[in-house]
Design a protein around this motif. Structure first.
Motif, PDB file in Angstrom:
ATOM      1  N   LEU A 104       0.832  -1.210   0.000  1.00 22.38           N
ATOM      2  CA  LEU A 104       0.000   0.000   0.000  1.00 22.38           C
ATOM      3  C   LEU A 104       0.863   1.256   0.000  1.00 22.38           C
ATOM      4  O   LEU A 104       0.584   2.216  -0.721  1.00 22.38           O
ATOM      5  CB  LEU A 104      -0.951   0.008   1.190  1.00 22.38           C
ATOM      6  N   VAL A 105       1.920   1.258   0.803  1.00 23.03           N
ATOM      7  CA  VAL A 105       2.812   2.421   0.850  1.00 23.03           C
ATOM      8  C   VAL A 105       3.472   2.633  -0.505  1.00 23.03           C
ATOM      9  O   VAL A 105       3.481   3.744  -1.033  1.00 23.03           O
ATOM     10  CB  VAL A 105       3.867   2.268   1.972  1.00 23.03           C
ATOM     11  N   ILE A 120      -3.663  -0.034   9.611  1.00 23.57           N
ATOM     12  CA  ILE A 120      -3.951  -1.199   8.780  1.00 23.57           C
ATOM     13  C   ILE A 120      -4.438  -2.336   9.666  1.00 23.57           C
ATOM     14  O   ILE A 120      -3.847  -2.639  10.699  1.00 23.57           O
ATOM     15  CB  ILE A 120      -2.714  -1.638   7.988  1.00 23.57           C
ATOM     16  N   SER A 121      -5.536  -2.943   9.245  1.00 24.98           N
ATOM     17  CA  SER A 121      -6.038  -4.140   9.910  1.00 24.98           C
ATOM     18  C   SER A 121      -6.602  -5.068   8.841  1.00 24.98           C
ATOM     19  O   SER A 121      -7.032  -4.618   7.780  1.00 24.98           O
ATOM     20  CB  SER A 121      -7.118  -3.787  10.938  1.00 24.98           C
ATOM     21  N   THR A 122      -6.544  -6.351   9.118  1.00 24.14           N
ATOM     22  CA  THR A 122      -7.095  -7.322   8.173  1.00 24.14           C
ATOM     23  C   THR A 122      -8.139  -8.167   8.884  1.00 24.14           C
ATOM     24  O   THR A 122      -8.099  -8.336  10.096  1.00 24.14           O
ATOM     25  CB  THR A 122      -6.001  -8.234   7.591  1.00 24.14           C
ATOM     26  N   LYS A 123      -9.062  -8.676   8.104  1.00 31.19           N
ATOM     27  CA  LYS A 123     -10.146  -9.478   8.657  1.00 31.19           C
ATOM     28  C   LYS A 123     -10.496 -10.559   7.638  1.00 31.19           C
ATOM     29  O   LYS A 123     -10.647 -10.270   6.448  1.00 31.19           O
ATOM     30  CB  LYS A 123     -11.352  -8.584   8.918  1.00 31.19           C
ATOM     31  N   ILE A 131      -8.640  -5.754   3.852  1.00 34.82           N
ATOM     32  CA  ILE A 131      -7.610  -4.880   4.400  1.00 34.82           C
ATOM     33  C   ILE A 131      -8.245  -3.510   4.597  1.00 34.82           C
ATOM     34  O   ILE A 131      -8.720  -2.897   3.644  1.00 34.82           O
ATOM     35  CB  ILE A 131      -6.404  -4.751   3.451  1.00 34.82           C
ATOM     36  N   ASN A 132      -8.295  -3.054   5.827  1.00 35.56           N
ATOM     37  CA  ASN A 132      -8.759  -1.702   6.151  1.00 35.56           C
ATOM     38  C   ASN A 132      -7.532  -0.849   6.425  1.00 35.56           C
ATOM     39  O   ASN A 132      -6.578  -1.328   7.049  1.00 35.56           O
ATOM     40  CB  ASN A 132      -9.649  -1.704   7.400  1.00 35.56           C
ATOM     41  N   TYR A 133      -7.554   0.392   5.992  1.00 40.13           N
ATOM     42  CA  TYR A 133      -6.423   1.274   6.229  1.00 40.13           C
ATOM     43  C   TYR A 133      -6.879   2.727   6.168  1.00 40.13           C
ATOM     44  O   TYR A 133      -7.957   3.041   5.661  1.00 40.13           O
ATOM     45  CB  TYR A 133      -5.301   1.035   5.200  1.00 40.13           C
ATOM     46  N   THR A 134      -6.042   3.596   6.697  1.00 41.95           N
ATOM     47  CA  THR A 134      -6.274   5.026   6.620  1.00 41.95           C
ATOM     48  C   THR A 134      -5.178   5.644   5.774  1.00 41.95           C
ATOM     49  O   THR A 134      -3.995   5.400   6.009  1.00 41.95           O
ATOM     50  CB  THR A 134      -6.281   5.670   8.018  1.00 41.95           C
ATOM     51  N   MET A 135      -5.586   6.403   4.790  1.00 42.65           N
ATOM     52  CA  MET A 135      -4.645   7.109   3.927  1.00 42.65           C
ATOM     53  C   MET A 135      -4.546   8.551   4.433  1.00 42.65           C
ATOM     54  O   MET A 135      -5.552   9.241   4.544  1.00 42.65           O
ATOM     55  CB  MET A 135      -5.174   7.061   2.488  1.00 42.65           C
ATOM     56  N   GLU A 136      -3.323   8.977   4.754  1.00 37.49           N
ATOM     57  CA  GLU A 136      -3.090  10.344   5.201  1.00 37.49           C
ATOM     58  C   GLU A 136      -2.744  11.195   3.987  1.00 37.49           C
ATOM     59  O   GLU A 136      -1.834  10.861   3.231  1.00 37.49           O
ATOM     60  CB  GLU A 136      -1.941  10.392   6.200  1.00 37.49           C
ATOM     61  N   THR A 137      -3.506  12.278   3.787  1.00 39.66           N
ATOM     62  CA  THR A 137      -3.265  13.153   2.645  1.00 39.66           C
ATOM     63  C   THR A 137      -3.131  14.594   3.121  1.00 39.66           C
ATOM     64  O   THR A 137      -3.463  14.907   4.268  1.00 39.66           O
ATOM     65  CB  THR A 137      -4.416  13.075   1.616  1.00 39.66           C
ATOM     66  N   SER A 145     -10.985   0.402   2.216  1.00 43.24           N
ATOM     67  CA  SER A 145     -10.893  -1.051   2.360  1.00 43.24           C
ATOM     68  C   SER A 145     -10.581  -1.668   1.005  1.00 43.24           C
ATOM     69  O   SER A 145     -10.925  -1.120  -0.038  1.00 43.24           O
ATOM     70  CB  SER A 145     -12.220  -1.630   2.854  1.00 43.24           C
ATOM     71  N   TYR A 146      -9.965  -2.836   1.054  1.00 41.43           N
ATOM     72  CA  TYR A 146      -9.642  -3.571  -0.163  1.00 41.43           C
ATOM     73  C   TYR A 146      -9.832  -5.057   0.105  1.00 41.43           C
ATOM     74  O   TYR A 146      -9.288  -5.573   1.082  1.00 41.43           O
ATOM     75  CB  TYR A 146      -8.195  -3.275  -0.586  1.00 41.43           C
ATOM     76  N   TYR A 147     -10.616  -5.730  -0.729  1.00 42.39           N
ATOM     77  CA  TYR A 147     -10.853  -7.172  -0.581  1.00 42.39           C
ATOM     78  C   TYR A 147      -9.865  -7.939  -1.443  1.00 42.39           C
ATOM     79  O   TYR A 147      -9.662  -7.617  -2.611  1.00 42.39           O
ATOM     80  CB  TYR A 147     -12.278  -7.557  -1.023  1.00 42.39           C
ATOM     81  N   ILE A 148      -9.274  -8.997  -0.863  1.00 41.23           N
ATOM     82  CA  ILE A 148      -8.359  -9.874  -1.593  1.00 41.23           C
ATOM     83  C   ILE A 148      -8.894 -11.292  -1.516  1.00 41.23           C
ATOM     84  O   ILE A 148      -9.026 -11.858  -0.421  1.00 41.23           O
ATOM     85  CB  ILE A 148      -6.945  -9.808  -0.994  1.00 41.23           C
ATOM     86  N   PRO A 149      -9.206 -11.911  -2.681  1.00 39.44           N
ATOM     87  CA  PRO A 149      -9.673 -13.296  -2.663  1.00 39.44           C
ATOM     88  C   PRO A 149      -8.552 -14.243  -2.254  1.00 39.44           C
ATOM     89  O   PRO A 149      -7.408 -14.051  -2.635  1.00 39.44           O
ATOM     90  CB  PRO A 149     -10.106 -13.564  -4.098  1.00 39.44           C
TER      91      PRO A 149
END
Length: 151
Positions: A104-105, A120-123, A131-137, A145-149
């Motif tokens: 992600l970085v 970042i946390s995963t579930k 994958i949940n995350y916070t983007m600092e801008t 969030s982003y889903y990975i099969p």
């Protein structure tokens, strides 16, 4: 004539203006499909600031990084655009947790508009993990969030 030329102060002011970051603008997209959005006159909708960062981050995550060796991605974007998150597909949750932050970085942080990724946390959810995350801008933070099969 003094010690400094007459335009000394105006040159300093010009240098400050050149260092300012321009307002980011981009075409609005549907964040589920990536399709460009149009207004009632069939003109592309332009978004600015945080909304433009969100659009660009969507593209960067969902477009595979160009890899000439494996013939992946889109060469039109160049070798530094896109992500390698698609390489997590089919891997286990532990593998994803190990590499998700780094990916992600590398994908999102440009040190101009996006300055960091945190929280970042995963579930695990059925046959994928989230994958949940916070983007600092520079325009504020954005949670995504982003889903990975997994299969």
């Amino acid at each position: 004539m003094g010690l400094f030329p007459e335009d000394f102060y105006s040159n300093t002011q010009s240098a400050k203006v050149k260092n300012e970051i321009p307002l980011l603008k981009d075409y609005a997209i549907d964040l589920k499909t990536g399709e460009v959005l149009y207004d009632e006159n069939n003109n592309e909708i332009i978004v600015e600031g945080l909304d433009a960062v969100i659009v660009q981050s969507w593209r960067k995550i969902y477009i595979p990084k160009f890899d000439v060796n494996n013939n992946e991605g889109y060469s039109i974007y160049g070798k530094n655009f896109g992500s390698q998150i698609n390489k997590l597909i089919g891997k286990g949750k532990n593998y994803g947790e190990t590499f998700a932050h780094q990916m992600l970085v590398e994908c999102l942080v440009d040190n101009v508009y996006v300055t960091g990724i945190n929280n970042i946390s995963t579930k695990l959810e059925k046959s994928s993990y989230l994958i949940n995350y916070t983007m600092e801008t520079i325009y504020g933070n954005y949670q995504d969030s982003y889903y990975i099969p997994l299969d």
